[in-house]
Design an enzyme around this catalytic site. Structure first.
Site, PDB file in Angstrom:
ATOM      1  CD  GLU A  29      -1.118   0.000   3.737  1.00 22.66           C
ATOM      2  OE1 GLU A  29      -1.933   0.927   3.887  1.00 22.66           O
ATOM      3  OE2 GLU A  29      -1.017  -0.965   4.519  1.00 22.66           O
ATOM      4  CB  VAL A  44      -5.602  -2.821   3.884  1.00 20.11           C
ATOM      5  CG1 VAL A  44      -5.861  -4.314   3.677  1.00 20.11           C
ATOM      6  CG2 VAL A  44      -4.398  -2.620   4.800  1.00 20.11           C
ATOM      7  CG  ASP A  57     -15.330   3.568  13.033  1.00 24.96           C
ATOM      8  OD1 ASP A  57     -15.024   3.172  11.887  1.00 24.96           O
ATOM      9  OD2 ASP A  57     -14.708   4.456  13.636  1.00 24.96           O
ATOM     10  CB  SER A 107     -11.497  -1.358   8.904  1.00 25.21           C
ATOM     11  OG  SER A 107     -10.690  -1.317   7.745  1.00 25.21           O
ATOM     12  CB  SER A 108     -13.759  -0.472   3.840  1.00 22.60           C
ATOM     13  OG  SER A 108     -12.520   0.203   3.726  1.00 22.60           O
ATOM     14  CE  LYS A 116      -3.408   0.476  10.935  1.00 25.58           C
ATOM     15  NZ  LYS A 116      -3.838  -0.456   9.879  1.00 25.58           N
TER      16      LYS A 116
END
Length: 307
Positions: free
Chosen positions: A28, A109, A141, A143-144, A162
């Site tokens: 990335e 990502v 919330d 993450s995609s 994380k």
């Protein structure tokens, strides 16, 4: 039509590797623009690419530049990403808009996986994946990254999720979405620069050959998702999880007291961890990136040799 809409600019080294069916590892570009300051961001990006090359594989750093999809970058392009202010952070949801506006964009990502698959790359390395944020059961919330795993079949090599996230719920979400998760030579699911998140791994394998075989089978199964391979950082580069968790808990309490809400909580926690570890988290972050890139390269090489 697709070629005009999705202009792939593949680096000659990457193109030659793909044409010869050699191992390639996608990377990335968000870590260059949003992860570290200049010149540490350039140095780290080059170190990560060098780690992939040490394994025998070819690195392909992905980014959006003037409306073109770069798959593999020259040094000058990495420098441009590292020094240009205001580059958009591009995930799967805003990728079409950045391309349509012919802007620059640093891939996360999720978007890196999408574009890696478009280019025909089967492996991707990242320090840590996104996940369910703390309080995500109320805020939604999430993450995609986790959704994108279900839409591509590019193997993700990382150091777990994380550590500022709700890792327990992240693992539950991955299981619900049928994403296969395996840890390399450890019973614990790692947490970025902490070798253990405190959660057991769903599956442990101790050789890259065994993981490569599992990847091959997974890709042959209909409707399969990307496999997540989590490898802990080296002991000498790790930060004690107790120190990190103490800093996170204190930051959560301080955020609530100061009225910090929503997506700002994550930034608040990250800053608190950086301060609590006296800058060690930034150095550990770079070390994790290099380690996962090298393991991804090794795994890609083993996989391609077995085919």
């Amino acid at each position: 039509m697709q070629a005009n809409l999705l202009p792939l600019v593949i680096h000659p080294e990457v193109k030659a590797a793909l044409e010869s069916r050699h191992a390639v590892v996608a990377l990335e570009s968000n870590v260059i623009t949003h992860g570290l300051n200049y010149p540490a961001n350039v140095e780290t990006a080059l170190a990560v690419e060098a780690a992939v090359r040490r394994s025998g594989a070819v690195p392909a750093t992905i980014g959006i530049c003037d409306g073109e999809i770069l798959v593999g970058m020259h040094r000058e392009q990495i420098e441009r990403f590292a020094t240009t202010p205001g580059i958009a952070k591009v995930s799967s949801n805003n990728l079409p808009f950045v391309l349509a506006q012919k802007s620059m964009g640093a891939t996360t990502v999720a978007s890196s996986l999408m574009l890696a698959e478009l280019a025909g790359i089967g492996f991707f390395a990242s320090a840590g994946i996104g996940g369910v944020h703390r309080g995500g059961e109320d805020s939604m919330d999430i993450s995609s990254d986790l959704i994108q795993f279900t839409r591509t079949n590019v193997t993700v090599v990382c150091a777990g999720a994380k550590n500022i996230l709700d890792i327990g719920r992240t693992l539950e979400f991955l299981e619900t979405q049928c994403v296969p998760v395996v840890t390399y030579q450890t019973d614990d699911f790692p947490a970025f620069y902490c070798r253990s998140s405190g959660y057991r791994s769903p599956q442990r394998l101790d050789s890259l050959e065994a993981i490569a075989q599992a990847i091959d089978i997974n890709r042959a199964l209909p409707g399969s998702a990307a496999m997540v391979v989590a490898a802990p950082t080296k002991p000498e580069d790790a930060i004690d999880s107790r120190d990190v968790q103490a800093a996170i808990q204190a930051a959560i309490e301080n955020a609530a007291a100061e009225g910090v809400t929503g997506s700002q909580v994550t930034k608040f926690i990250m800053k608190a961890v950086e301060q609590a570890t006296h800058g060690r988290s930034a150095m550990a972050n770079a070390a994790v990136l290099v380690n996962t890139a090298e393991i991804a390269g090794q795994l890609a090489m083993v996989y391609h040799r077995s085919r």
